[in-house]
Design a protein around this motif. Sequence first.
Motif, short mmCIF file in Angstrom:
data_model
loop_
_atom_site.label_atom_id
_atom_site.label_comp_id
_atom_site.label_asym_id
_atom_site.label_seq_id
_atom_site.Cartn_x
_atom_site.Cartn_y
_atom_site.Cartn_z
N GLY A 1 -41.11 -25.57 6.82
CA GLY A 1 -41.80 -25.07 5.63
C GLY A 1 -42.22 -23.61 5.73
N LEU A 2 -41.66 -22.89 6.69
CA LEU A 2 -42.02 -21.48 6.86
C LEU A 2 -41.24 -20.58 5.93
CD1 LEU A 2 -42.23 -21.39 10.76
CD2 LEU A 2 -44.13 -21.50 9.12
N VAL A 3 -40.01 -20.96 5.63
CA VAL A 3 -39.17 -20.18 4.72
C VAL A 3 -38.51 -21.12 3.73
CG1 VAL A 3 -38.70 -18.40 6.47
CG2 VAL A 3 -37.07 -20.26 6.15
N ALA A 4 -38.00 -20.55 2.65
CA ALA A 4 -37.27 -21.33 1.65
C ALA A 4 -36.10 -20.49 1.15
CB ALA A 4 -38.18 -21.71 0.49
N GLY A 5 -34.98 -21.17 0.97
CA GLY A 5 -33.80 -20.49 0.43
C GLY A 5 -33.84 -20.51 -1.09
N ARG A 6 -33.46 -19.40 -1.68
CA ARG A 6 -33.34 -19.31 -3.13
C ARG A 6 -31.88 -18.99 -3.43
NH1 ARG A 6 -38.50 -15.35 -4.04
NH2 ARG A 6 -40.06 -16.76 -3.16
N PRO A 7 -31.17 -19.97 -3.99
CA PRO A 7 -29.73 -19.79 -4.23
C PRO A 7 -29.41 -18.47 -4.93
CG PRO A 7 -30.39 -22.02 -4.76
CD PRO A 7 -31.64 -21.25 -4.49
N GLY A 8 -28.49 -17.74 -4.33
CA GLY A 8 -28.06 -16.47 -4.89
C GLY A 8 -28.99 -15.30 -4.60
N LEU A 9 -30.17 -15.57 -4.05
CA LEU A 9 -31.13 -14.49 -3.78
C LEU A 9 -31.37 -14.26 -2.30
CD1 LEU A 9 -33.80 -15.29 -6.53
CD2 LEU A 9 -32.05 -13.52 -6.57
N GLY A 10 -31.42 -15.34 -1.50
CA GLY A 10 -31.67 -15.19 -0.07
C GLY A 10 -32.71 -16.17 0.43
N THR A 11 -33.23 -15.87 1.61
CA THR A 11 -34.23 -16.71 2.26
C THR A 11 -35.54 -15.94 2.31
OG1 THR A 11 -32.47 -17.70 3.60
CG2 THR A 11 -34.73 -18.04 4.35
N PHE A 12 -36.62 -16.60 1.88
CA PHE A 12 -37.90 -15.92 1.74
C PHE A 12 -38.99 -16.65 2.52
CE2 PHE A 12 -35.34 -14.61 -1.78
CZ PHE A 12 -35.67 -13.28 -1.99
N VAL A 13 -39.94 -15.88 3.04
CA VAL A 13 -41.08 -16.43 3.77
C VAL A 13 -41.97 -17.17 2.77
CG1 VAL A 13 -43.14 -15.86 5.12
CG2 VAL A 13 -41.01 -14.60 5.51
N GLN A 14 -42.34 -18.41 3.15
CA GLN A 14 -43.21 -19.22 2.32
C GLN A 14 -44.66 -19.15 2.78
OE1 GLN A 14 -41.09 -19.69 -0.34
NE2 GLN A 14 -42.24 -21.58 -0.54
N ARG A 15 -44.86 -19.17 4.12
CA ARG A 15 -46.23 -19.13 4.65
C ARG A 15 -46.22 -18.44 6.00
NH1 ARG A 15 -47.44 -23.11 8.47
NH2 ARG A 15 -45.78 -24.63 8.79
N SER A 16 -47.39 -17.99 6.40
CA SER A 16 -47.51 -17.32 7.69
C SER A 16 -48.07 -18.28 8.72
CB SER A 16 -48.39 -16.07 7.56
OG SER A 16 -49.68 -16.44 7.15
N LEU A 17 -48.14 -17.83 9.96
CA LEU A 17 -48.68 -18.62 11.06
C LEU A 17 -49.87 -17.91 11.66
CD1 LEU A 17 -45.37 -19.57 12.92
CD2 LEU A 17 -46.83 -21.10 11.60
N GLY A 18 -50.64 -18.63 12.43
CA GLY A 18 -51.73 -18.01 13.17
C GLY A 18 -52.97 -17.82 12.34
N GLY A 19 -54.00 -17.41 13.04
CA GLY A 19 -55.28 -17.17 12.39
C GLY A 19 -55.66 -15.72 12.52
N GLY A 20 -56.74 -15.36 11.91
CA GLY A 20 -57.21 -13.98 11.99
C GLY A 20 -56.41 -13.08 11.07
N VAL A 21 -56.86 -11.84 11.02
CA VAL A 21 -56.18 -10.86 10.19
C VAL A 21 -55.44 -9.88 11.08
CG1 VAL A 21 -57.81 -11.05 8.27
CG2 VAL A 21 -58.27 -9.44 10.10
N THR A 22 -54.53 -9.14 10.53
CA THR A 22 -53.72 -8.21 11.30
C THR A 22 -54.58 -7.21 12.06
OG1 THR A 22 -51.97 -8.46 9.67
CG2 THR A 22 -51.80 -6.59 11.15
N ALA A 23 -55.72 -6.78 11.51
CA ALA A 23 -56.60 -5.84 12.21
C ALA A 23 -57.11 -6.46 13.51
CB ALA A 23 -57.76 -5.44 11.32
N ASP A 24 -57.42 -7.77 13.50
CA ASP A 24 -57.84 -8.46 14.71
C ASP A 24 -56.73 -8.43 15.75
OD1 ASP A 24 -60.27 -9.10 13.53
OD2 ASP A 24 -59.59 -11.09 12.90
N HIS A 25 -55.49 -8.67 15.31
CA HIS A 25 -54.35 -8.66 16.21
C HIS A 25 -54.18 -7.29 16.84
CE1 HIS A 25 -52.66 -12.64 15.29
NE2 HIS A 25 -53.04 -12.41 14.04
N THR A 26 -54.40 -6.25 16.08
CA THR A 26 -54.23 -4.88 16.58
C THR A 26 -55.19 -4.61 17.73
OG1 THR A 26 -53.49 -4.15 14.41
CG2 THR A 26 -54.23 -2.44 15.94
N ALA A 27 -56.44 -4.98 17.58
CA ALA A 27 -57.44 -4.76 18.63
C ALA A 27 -57.10 -5.58 19.88
CB ALA A 27 -58.83 -5.12 18.12
N HIS A 28 -56.71 -6.82 19.69
CA HIS A 28 -56.36 -7.67 20.83
C HIS A 28 -55.09 -7.18 21.52
CE1 HIS A 28 -59.59 -10.38 20.09
NE2 HIS A 28 -59.14 -10.72 18.90
N ARG A 29 -54.14 -6.70 20.73
CA ARG A 29 -52.90 -6.17 21.31
C ARG A 29 -53.20 -4.94 22.16
NH1 ARG A 29 -47.39 -6.61 19.94
NH2 ARG A 29 -46.22 -4.79 20.59
#
Length: 148
Positions: free
Chosen positions: A47-75
């Motif tokens: 359920g992470l991605v879904a195909g749309r005929p004639g258009l491609g494959t698209f992300v449906q949902r993300s994984l993990g918690g926190g926000v990208t700013a949190d990831h940046t500090a931890h990285r």
Amino acid sequence: MHQVEQALRLGVLIPGDQLPTIKEVVADLAINPNTVAKAYRELMREGLVAGRPGLGTFVQRSLGGGVTADHTAHRRDLARWVRGCREAGLDHEDMQALFTSVLTTRVGRRPGPAAAGGARHSVAPQGRQALGRPGGAGRADRRRGQAT
């Protein structure tokens, strides 16, 4: 598949983003198209991605918690830790083992049998030397030809 999951966890890919076509992935990475198709099917099944005929494959949902700013500090903190480990002479496998042991240990508790990968046991003095504990040359020192 692992690269997509990592990108979803880190916020590099977000819902609505389009994945490259199988043909593009094959051209970029020189891997078998069946391997890419299988990975995309697995991502769809989860359920992470879904195909749309004639258009491609698209992300449906993300994984993990926190926000990208949190990831940046931890990285940034983790990059600092890796530099310190390299300066201390640890290699990739040493760091991975150390990180995994901390990751699988509850904070404030010693690792139990499950975290250690088996039953607890005593290490004989010669075993302590091989592990780089007092009484013998540590791994990093042995690489440099020095004794502790």
